[in-house]
Structure formats: C-alpha cells, structure tokens
Design a protein around this motif. Sequence first.
Motif, short mmCIF file in Angstrom:
data_model
loop_
_atom_site.label_atom_id
_atom_site.label_comp_id
_atom_site.label_asym_id
_atom_site.label_seq_id
_atom_site.Cartn_x
_atom_site.Cartn_y
_atom_site.Cartn_z
N LEU A 143 0.80 -1.21 -0.07
CA LEU A 143 -0.02 0.32 -0.02
C LEU A 143 0.83 1.39 0.09
CD1 LEU A 143 -2.82 1.49 0.25
CD2 LEU A 143 -2.52 1.04 2.88
N LEU A 144 1.67 1.09 0.68
CA LEU A 144 2.69 2.50 0.93
C LEU A 144 3.57 2.80 -0.25
CD1 LEU A 144 4.38 4.42 2.37
CD2 LEU A 144 6.06 2.76 3.08
N MET A 145 3.72 1.73 -1.26
CA MET A 145 4.70 1.83 -2.51
C MET A 145 3.64 2.52 -3.37
SD MET A 145 7.73 1.21 -1.92
CE MET A 145 8.55 1.20 -3.55
N ALA A 146 2.52 1.76 -3.39
CA ALA A 146 1.35 2.35 -4.49
C ALA A 146 1.10 3.76 -4.23
CB ALA A 146 0.21 1.64 -4.31
N LEU A 147 0.99 4.40 -2.90
CA LEU A 147 0.61 5.49 -2.59
C LEU A 147 1.81 6.65 -2.89
CD1 LEU A 147 -1.58 5.10 0.75
CD2 LEU A 147 -2.29 5.72 -1.65
N LEU A 148 3.06 6.11 -2.51
CA LEU A 148 4.19 6.95 -2.89
C LEU A 148 4.44 7.16 -4.27
CD1 LEU A 148 6.99 8.19 -2.05
CD2 LEU A 148 7.78 5.93 -2.12
N GLY A 149 4.30 6.07 -5.11
CA GLY A 149 4.27 6.29 -6.62
C GLY A 149 3.32 7.28 -7.16
N LEU A 150 2.23 7.19 -6.67
CA LEU A 150 0.97 8.35 -7.08
C LEU A 150 1.35 9.65 -6.75
CD1 LEU A 150 -1.29 8.50 -9.00
CD2 LEU A 150 -2.91 7.91 -7.01
N PHE A 151 1.92 9.63 -5.28
CA PHE A 151 2.18 11.04 -4.96
C PHE A 151 3.20 11.55 -5.66
CE2 PHE A 151 5.52 13.13 -2.20
CZ PHE A 151 4.78 14.17 -1.74
N LEU A 152 4.22 11.06 -5.89
CA LEU A 152 5.33 11.47 -6.77
C LEU A 152 4.89 11.66 -8.24
CD1 LEU A 152 8.17 9.04 -5.44
CD2 LEU A 152 7.99 11.78 -4.97
N GLY A 153 4.06 10.72 -8.80
CA GLY A 153 3.54 11.13 -10.06
C GLY A 153 2.71 12.29 -10.62
N SER A 206 1.46 5.77 4.83
CA SER A 206 0.45 5.68 3.85
C SER A 206 -0.76 6.49 4.29
CB SER A 206 -0.10 4.03 3.92
OG SER A 206 0.92 3.32 3.56
N GLY A 207 -0.97 6.60 5.42
CA GLY A 207 -2.06 7.64 5.96
C GLY A 207 -1.82 9.20 5.27
N TRP A 208 -0.51 9.43 5.63
CA TRP A 208 -0.12 10.76 5.24
C TRP A 208 -0.23 11.00 3.81
CZ3 TRP A 208 3.30 13.55 2.12
CH2 TRP A 208 3.50 14.83 2.28
N LYS A 263 -4.92 18.05 -1.56
CA LYS A 263 -4.00 18.71 -2.66
C LYS A 263 -3.68 17.74 -3.73
CE LYS A 263 -1.24 20.89 1.30
NZ LYS A 263 -0.26 21.28 1.64
N GLY A 264 -3.59 16.53 -3.77
CA GLY A 264 -3.37 15.90 -5.00
C GLY A 264 -4.41 15.80 -6.03
N VAL A 265 -5.67 15.80 -5.70
CA VAL A 265 -6.80 16.00 -6.41
C VAL A 265 -6.79 17.41 -7.24
CG1 VAL A 265 -9.24 16.38 -6.40
CG2 VAL A 265 -8.57 14.45 -5.21
N ALA A 266 -6.54 18.57 -6.39
CA ALA A 266 -6.41 19.71 -6.94
C ALA A 266 -5.47 19.70 -7.88
CB ALA A 266 -6.38 20.72 -5.82
N ARG A 267 -4.30 19.25 -7.59
CA ARG A 267 -3.22 19.65 -8.52
C ARG A 267 -3.19 18.71 -9.58
NH1 ARG A 267 2.14 21.03 -7.10
NH2 ARG A 267 3.72 20.35 -8.55
N PHE A 268 -3.79 17.63 -9.56
CA PHE A 268 -4.25 16.71 -10.92
C PHE A 268 -5.42 17.68 -11.79
CE2 PHE A 268 -6.83 13.76 -13.30
CZ PHE A 268 -5.78 12.89 -13.77
N SER A 269 -6.30 18.20 -11.12
CA SER A 269 -7.16 19.31 -11.92
C SER A 269 -6.70 20.26 -12.55
CB SER A 269 -8.34 19.62 -10.88
OG SER A 269 -9.02 18.36 -10.50
N ALA A 270 -5.57 20.70 -12.19
CA ALA A 270 -4.88 21.83 -12.55
C ALA A 270 -3.84 21.73 -13.56
CB ALA A 270 -4.21 22.69 -11.42
#
Length: 533
Positions: A441-451, A515-517, A525-532
């Motif tokens: 779970l951590l690796m999946a969330l980390l990868g998407l965070f960086l992406g 993972s929670g963070w 923030k990720g949702v807003a950044r993706f939309s922009a």
Amino acid sequence: MLKLLIKKQLLEIFQVYFYDAKKNKARSRTSTAMYFALFALLVFGLLGGIFTFLAVKLCTPLITAEMDWMYFALMGLIAVLLGAFGSVFNTYAGLYLPKDNDLLLSMPIPVSTLVGARLFGVYLMGLLYSAVVILPAIIVYWVTAGVTLPVVLGGLLMTLLISVFVLTISCVLGWLVAKISQKLKHKSLVTVLISLVVIGVYYFVYFKAQSLIQNLLANAAVYGARIKGAAYPVYLFGKIGVGDVRASVSGSVVVVALFGLMWVLLSRSFLQIAISTGNVIHREYRETRSRQRSMDAALLNREFSHFTASPNYMLNCGLGTFLMPLCAVAVLWKGSELFAVLDAMFAETAGSVLLLLCVMLCGLASMNFMTAPSVSLEGKNLWLMQSLPVETWRIFRAKIRMQLLLTGLPLLLCIVCVVIVYPIHSMQLLILLLFAGSYVLLMALLGLFLGVKMPTLTWTNETVVIKQGAPVMITLFGGFGYMVLLFVGFMLLSGWMLGFCGYMSCFVGANLFLSGWFYLWLRKKGVARFSAL
C-alpha cells in the motif's frame, strides 16, 4: 539521396542525445557532449571492460595450449550473439516499421536506396554491439602473442566479417519477427514473455559462466578435437583471427554469399511487409447485450488495458508480477533446503530467517511501481480524463487498485508457499502479512504521490516517462533503500534484540503512518493539483 537518408538514420539513432523530449527542445552542446561521454563510458568502459577481462582470462591458457583459433572462435561467437541480440528488434522497428514509412514510400525514392540507408543504421548498431566484444579480444591477443602483419590483417578482417554476418542474421531474424508479428493477436504479452525468457537465459549463463570457463580451459584439447570434427566451420572461423589465408578466403566468400542472399530476400519482401497492416479479420455484426459496469470497474479496466497494451510498461514497472509466481514455485521446490541452511547460519540470531524473508518480499514488491508513471503516461490526453464527469479521486483509486492487485496477490502466493515449507507461528504470520500488505500500500501511494507531484506530460515516447521519469527513479531506489534499511537495522543495529515481531511491528506502524499521510495528501492537495495540470 542515399547520403541524406543515412544522415537522417544517424540522427534518429542518436536523437535522445540531441533532443530533450521532456522539455521538447534541443539539448545544448555541453549536454550533448556529456551524454555521448556517458554513453562511451557505459558501452566501451563498462561493457567493454567485462569482455576485456574475459579475453585476458582465456587468451594466455589457450595460446599456451597452442589453440589460438579456439580463443578467436569463442570470442567471435560471443560477438555474433551479442550483436545479433542487440540489433534484431531494432532491425524490425528500424527497417520495417519507422514512423516515416508512409511519407518516404510516397516520395520518388527508389526502394533499394531506402533499404540501403536503413540497413546502414542496422549495420551500425550491430557493429557497435559486436565490436565491444571482438576488438578488446583482438587487442588482448596482440599484446599477449605479439603483433605480426598476418595477425593484424586477420583481426581486422574478422571484425569486418563479424559485423556483416551480424547484419545478415539481424535482417533474417527481423524478417521472421515481422512475418510472425503479422499473425499475432496479443503482441504485447508475447513480447513480454520472450523478454522474460531472454532475461532468464542471460542470468543462467551469467551464473554458470565461471564453471563453464574453467571446464573449457581444463579440457581445451578435447573440445578442440570435437570442434574440428563436428563443427569444422567454427574452426575455420577461429583461424581467421590468426591470419590463416585459406580460412580468411573461405570465410569471406561465405559471408558475402549469405549477405547477397539476404539482400535478394529483403528486396523482394520489404515493400510487402512495410505496407502491410497485418491480418484483417472480417466480422459479421450481431446484436449483443453489453454488460453494464460501475464507474470504478470501468476506470480499473482502463488502467489494466493501458498496462497490458505496453510491453515497456509491463517489463519496467510490473516485473515483480511475473517474478513472484516463479519465486513461489522455487520456494516449493528448493525452499526447505534453503531455509535449513539459513537456520544453521543464523542460529544465534532468532528471527533472522523471517527477516530475510521480509527483505526478499520487499525487494519483489519494489519491482512494481505502476502508479509512479501512470499520471505522466496520460500525456497530451490528460484533458480527456479531466473532462469526464468523474471524481478525480476515483481516477486515483483505480490506479492504486491496479498496483495493489498486481502486487498483493502474487505476494500473497509467495507467503502461502513459504508457510507450506517453513514453520511459522501464528503471531509471526500475522506480522508478516501486515508488513507485506502495508508495504504494498505504501509503495502504491508513494508512486502516485510522486507522479502527481512531478509529472512529465510533453513526452514523445512513453519510454522516456517509464525509464527516465523522476517519480519512477525515486520510487524504485526508495524501495531498494527501504529494503537495505530493513536488513541493516535488524542485523547490524541490534534490531534483533526486539525480536522479529517487535522489530517488524515498528515498520508496520511506520508504513501505515506514511500511507495515511500520502492518502490524505492525495485526497486533498493531489486532487486539486491533478485538476490543474
């Protein structure tokens, strides 16, 4: 015209050194020079150094045994294999399927001129791969045995003949690949399977190379006699390197004849393959019911479709999915013996074997990082996802679920196979499952965070994003760094004093906290950044 086409081929081969796909502009002269310097260091320094070491190891014993021809035969065959392997797929893509095929074929350019220019590019790549092997071998021989005119001429002729022979083999194999690819329906999956087989054969030969070399040197006379009797052309091939006139003439005639035959075959089939669109299946329309899917299922299916349609995506970002079932089978086959040896080695440190098992699972899971390039792979089509009446978090969730499924299920299979062959207490098994699940779970969330944080959307080739993107590199090396920290903390920093369950519980807690963070950041923030974007 031929000169202009050859120049175009050279620019295409070395395009990455002159053009920055991420910034969509030409590189500076300094940057180009540094890229070429790095290329020379890796190819001629690292790869050439490996084959120079091999040549040094073989040269003196075989010269002492008066079997100079066997030395050149061995190094020459390795050069042919490496050259053919390195250029065969480039032959298929560069000869038959370039992006400018339709444009050039529509111009008043003779087909033979076009084929000749593209063959030059194929020849150059084959020469590059084969020369990395044969040139160090020739230089080592000159230094060891001495320099004479026949030896110098023989070495140069052998280099030339190998490069032409590699070109011939590459074109024939590229032609076969082109013919077969027209019949295939699932090209991406076949490409991945073939690549995995080649990787497996490579590592098998690599780990067996030392024993094979020792066996060869110990029985050089026996093998030499067998080659002269059963494989006489290989003997003549090796004699070219020592300057034998009869072998040089015979080898030149054979290579030129094979090249001429290949040219005739290529000239007759090139146009047919180049303009072919493959088999077209004619289907009769029949009214059927389409099964309605939920929004989440449709988005997940889209992610899987993108993943399975790209061999580069599967091999570079999902290699663990293919390796974990193999590891599970290996555990069932040899796991009991391996665990017995490890128990004896680490008898004084309780929990070490289970810790090493966690390190192995961590390493396998770290080979999967599909979420890291997933945002960048949207590229210029990102607006399609943004324009759909779909919540951005649902898009994120589909990307995360794909990695969880493709990593978690094979990892669970490995754990089940371990439990079958190695006794694990219920508490230890619980901690092991919690650690594996939280790490995936951590690796999946980390990868998407960086992406989302560092996307590259202006690429012209998805390989740039998959292999060179910052999210991919950070996720990959971050996973391996985590693996090292897990091992060092337990073995060298007295983490074993907490016991396996106590030590791994700390990492489970850290995984869940991080993972929670990342989850909260992506939801807000990720949702807003993706939309922009």
